[in-house]
Enzyme design. Structure first.
Site, PDB file in Angstrom:
ATOM      1  N   ASP A  57       0.879  -1.179   0.000  1.00  0.00           N
ATOM      2  CA  ASP A  57       0.000   0.000   0.000  1.00  0.00           C
ATOM      3  C   ASP A  57       0.910   1.222   0.000  1.00  0.00           C
ATOM      4  OD1 ASP A  57      -1.604   2.181   0.597  1.00  0.00           O
ATOM      5  OD2 ASP A  57      -2.856   1.071   2.005  1.00  0.00           O
ATOM      6  N   ASN A  83       3.159   3.317 -10.458  1.00  0.00           N
ATOM      7  CA  ASN A  83       1.926   3.483 -11.252  1.00  0.00           C
ATOM      8  C   ASN A  83       0.697   3.758 -10.393  1.00  0.00           C
ATOM      9  OD1 ASN A  83      -0.099   2.669 -13.584  1.00  0.00           O
ATOM     10  ND2 ASN A  83      -0.510   1.273 -11.878  1.00  0.00           N
ATOM     11  N   TYR A 152      -5.550  16.256  -7.689  1.00  0.00           N
ATOM     12  CA  TYR A 152      -4.874  15.381  -8.657  1.00  0.00           C
ATOM     13  C   TYR A 152      -3.785  16.156  -9.404  1.00  0.00           C
ATOM     14  CZ  TYR A 152      -4.327  11.891 -12.384  1.00  0.00           C
ATOM     15  OH  TYR A 152      -3.818  10.954 -13.265  1.00  0.00           O
ATOM     16  N   LYS A 156       0.368  15.463  -9.179  1.00  0.00           N
ATOM     17  CA  LYS A 156       1.218  15.054 -10.304  1.00  0.00           C
ATOM     18  C   LYS A 156       2.283  16.123 -10.609  1.00  0.00           C
ATOM     19  CE  LYS A 156      -0.972  11.123 -11.216  1.00  0.00           C
ATOM     20  NZ  LYS A 156      -0.363   9.799 -10.989  1.00  0.00           N
ATOM     21  N   THR A 187      -9.857   3.095 -18.355  1.00  0.00           N
ATOM     22  CA  THR A 187      -9.702   2.287 -17.139  1.00  0.00           C
ATOM     23  C   THR A 187     -10.789   2.749 -16.183  1.00  0.00           C
ATOM     24  OG1 THR A 187      -8.269   3.949 -16.140  1.00  0.00           O
ATOM     25  CG2 THR A 187      -7.168   2.203 -17.401  1.00  0.00           C
TER      26      THR A 187
HETATM   27  P1  NAP Z   1      -7.024   2.733 -12.067  1.00  0.00           P
HETATM   28  O1  NAP Z   1      -7.617   1.890 -13.118  1.00  0.00           O
HETATM   29  O2  NAP Z   1      -7.913   3.531 -11.177  1.00  0.00           O
HETATM   30  O3  NAP Z   1      -6.055   1.806 -11.171  1.00  0.00           O
HETATM   31  C1  NAP Z   1      -5.359   2.389 -10.115  1.00  0.00           C
HETATM   32  C2  NAP Z   1      -4.465   1.362  -9.471  1.00  0.00           C
HETATM   33  O4  NAP Z   1      -3.766   2.013  -8.390  1.00  0.00           O
HETATM   34  C3  NAP Z   1      -5.245   0.186  -8.850  1.00  0.00           C
HETATM   35  O5  NAP Z   1      -4.507  -0.988  -8.990  1.00  0.00           O
HETATM   36  C4  NAP Z   1      -5.337   0.602  -7.392  1.00  0.00           C
HETATM   37  O6  NAP Z   1      -5.465  -0.485  -6.482  1.00  0.00           O
HETATM   38  C5  NAP Z   1      -3.966   1.229  -7.231  1.00  0.00           C
HETATM   39  N1  NAP Z   1      -3.859   2.015  -6.000  1.00  0.00           N
HETATM   40  C6  NAP Z   1      -4.566   3.106  -5.612  1.00  0.00           C
HETATM   41  N2  NAP Z   1      -4.187   3.509  -4.389  1.00  0.00           N
HETATM   42  C7  NAP Z   1      -3.203   2.646  -3.997  1.00  0.00           C
HETATM   43  C8  NAP Z   1      -2.411   2.519  -2.841  1.00  0.00           C
HETATM   44  N3  NAP Z   1      -2.537   3.359  -1.795  1.00  0.00           N
HETATM   45  N4  NAP Z   1      -1.481   1.527  -2.786  1.00  0.00           N
HETATM   46  C9  NAP Z   1      -1.345   0.667  -3.819  1.00  0.00           C
HETATM   47  N5  NAP Z   1      -2.086   0.716  -4.919  1.00  0.00           N
HETATM   48  C10 NAP Z   1      -3.000   1.698  -5.014  1.00  0.00           C
HETATM   49  O7  NAP Z   1      -6.005   3.804 -12.695  1.00  0.00           O
HETATM   50  P2  NAP Z   1      -5.236   3.788 -14.110  1.00  0.00           P
HETATM   51  O8  NAP Z   1      -6.079   4.531 -15.073  1.00  0.00           O
HETATM   52  O9  NAP Z   1      -4.744   2.436 -14.427  1.00  0.00           O
HETATM   53  O10 NAP Z   1      -4.001   4.767 -13.763  1.00  0.00           O
HETATM   54  C11 NAP Z   1      -2.678   4.314 -13.537  1.00  0.00           C
HETATM   55  C12 NAP Z   1      -1.778   5.526 -13.412  1.00  0.00           C
HETATM   56  O11 NAP Z   1      -1.845   6.329 -14.602  1.00  0.00           O
HETATM   57  C13 NAP Z   1      -2.181   6.460 -12.257  1.00  0.00           C
HETATM   58  O12 NAP Z   1      -1.028   6.957 -11.612  1.00  0.00           O
HETATM   59  C14 NAP Z   1      -2.913   7.590 -12.962  1.00  0.00           C
HETATM   60  O13 NAP Z   1      -2.883   8.785 -12.233  1.00  0.00           O
HETATM   61  C15 NAP Z   1      -2.147   7.667 -14.272  1.00  0.00           C
HETATM   62  N6  NAP Z   1      -2.925   8.271 -15.372  1.00  0.00           N
HETATM   63  C16 NAP Z   1      -4.065   7.686 -15.817  1.00  0.00           C
HETATM   64  C17 NAP Z   1      -4.768   8.286 -16.867  1.00  0.00           C
HETATM   65  C18 NAP Z   1      -6.032   7.658 -17.429  1.00  0.00           C
HETATM   66  O14 NAP Z   1      -6.636   8.262 -18.338  1.00  0.00           O
HETATM   67  N7  NAP Z   1      -6.464   6.486 -16.973  1.00  0.00           N
HETATM   68  C19 NAP Z   1      -4.318   9.487 -17.425  1.00  0.00           C
HETATM   69  C20 NAP Z   1      -3.130  10.071 -16.928  1.00  0.00           C
HETATM   70  C21 NAP Z   1      -2.444   9.442 -15.899  1.00  0.00           C
HETATM   71  P3  NAP Z   1      -6.920  -0.979  -5.912  1.00  0.00           P
HETATM   72  O15 NAP Z   1      -7.449  -1.927  -6.931  1.00  0.00           O
HETATM   73  O16 NAP Z   1      -6.581  -1.617  -4.612  1.00  0.00           O
HETATM   74  O17 NAP Z   1      -7.773   0.255  -5.759  1.00  0.00           O
END
Ligand code: NAP
Length: 229
Positions: A57, A83, A152, A156, A187
């Site tokens: 975590d 990530n 957010y 970042k 996602t």
């Molecule tokens: P997501 O689908 O919401 O998945 C987030 C992941 O982070 C999940 O595995 C979640 O675990 C985990 N997480 C959250 N809090 C945590 C903690 N305290 N300790 C460990 N794990 C934790 O997000 P995503 O879209 O894949 O995003 C991945 C990365 O890309 C993030 O950093 C996000 O800010 C960045 N990003 C995403 C987008 C986009 O459009 N999706 C755009 C720009 C940047 P749980 O399953 O336990 O909740």
């Protein structure tokens, strides 16, 4: 066999990055805060290659310390992918966001990657040409800041500062540290109307973990190209 940790690797972009790197011969450690969800992801990726669970975590210092201790038997770490992230700004603005909300988001998105990197540094230093990859966002760019996405964006933006400082501090050890933006990805976080698939969202991270020139450090990338802070 090279070793990589992907925090938040149990779903979303992190899961896809884990799948692709397992397919490229890495021993992938899925960092997951839920043992159950992490184990499920490991089961799902069994066919892809060598995948293990690391309960982690990133918002919890004790959990990070335990994970680093549990990792010791593996020796070295070649790639750390920070990530894990949260997006909790629905209905908030810079005029209304609470201090508690700011702290909560920073704990995961900003202070988490820093603390995880510090904790795993001894293992990264044992690798030849290690790489740290921080998942940032266009929302963290100076020109991408939005008053309606307060915690957010700031998390970042500050993460990018951490990338710059870690890159400077780890240059002598030959450890590359970079930020990336995956683009807007379908996602749970990005939602169903995002234009990019998880495969596209994972691409730059996989590139930075593998083919990118290891001398590249202290930079911000999208689509394998440098972008402004
Ligand atoms: P997501 O689908 O919401 O998945 C987030 C992941 O982070 C999940 O595995 C979640 O675990 C985990 N997480 C959250 N809090 C945590 C903690 N305290 N300790 C460990 N794990 C934790 O997000 P995503 O879209 O894949 O995003 C991945 C990365 O890309 C993030 O950093 C996000 O800010 C960045 N990003 C995403 C987008 C986009 O459009 N999706 C755009 C720009 C940047 P749980 O399953 O336990 O909740």
């Amino acid at each position: 066999m090279k070793r990589v940790i992907v925090t938040g690797g149990n779903r979303g972009i992190g899961f896809e990055v884990a799948r692709q790197l397992a397919g490229r011969g890495f021993h992938v450690f899925i960092g997951a805060r839920s043992e159950q969800h992490g184990q499920r992801a490991v089961e799902q990726l069994k066919q892809a290659g060598k995948v293990s669970l690391l309960v982690l975590d990133v918002a919890d210092s004790k959990s990070i310390a335990r994970a680093a201790e549990n990792f010791a038997s593996n020796g070295s770490l070649d790639v750390l992918i920070n990530n894990a992230g949260v997006y909790q700004d629905e209905g908030r603005s810079i005029l209304t966001v609470s201090r508690e909300q700011m702290v909560e988001t920073l704990q995961t998105n900003t202070l988490g990657p820093l603390a995880v990197t510090q904790a795993f540094l001894p293992y990264l230093k044992k690798s030849q040409g290690a790489r740290v990859i921080n998942f940032s966002s266009g929302y963290g760019q100076l020109e991408g800041l939005s008053a309606n996405v307060p915690s957010y964006c700031l998390s970042k933006l500050a993460l990018n500062g951490i990338t710059l400082m870690l890159a400077e501090a780890l240059k002598a050890d030959g450890i590359a540290v970079n930020s990336l933006c995956p683009g807007w990805v379908r996602t749970d976080m990005g939602g169903a109307s995002a234009p990019r698939s998880v495969e596209e969202g994972a691409d730059t991270a996989v590139w930075l973990a593998t083919e990118a020139d290891q001398q590249l450090t202290g930079k911000f990338f999208r689509d394998r190209k440098e972008i402004p802070w």
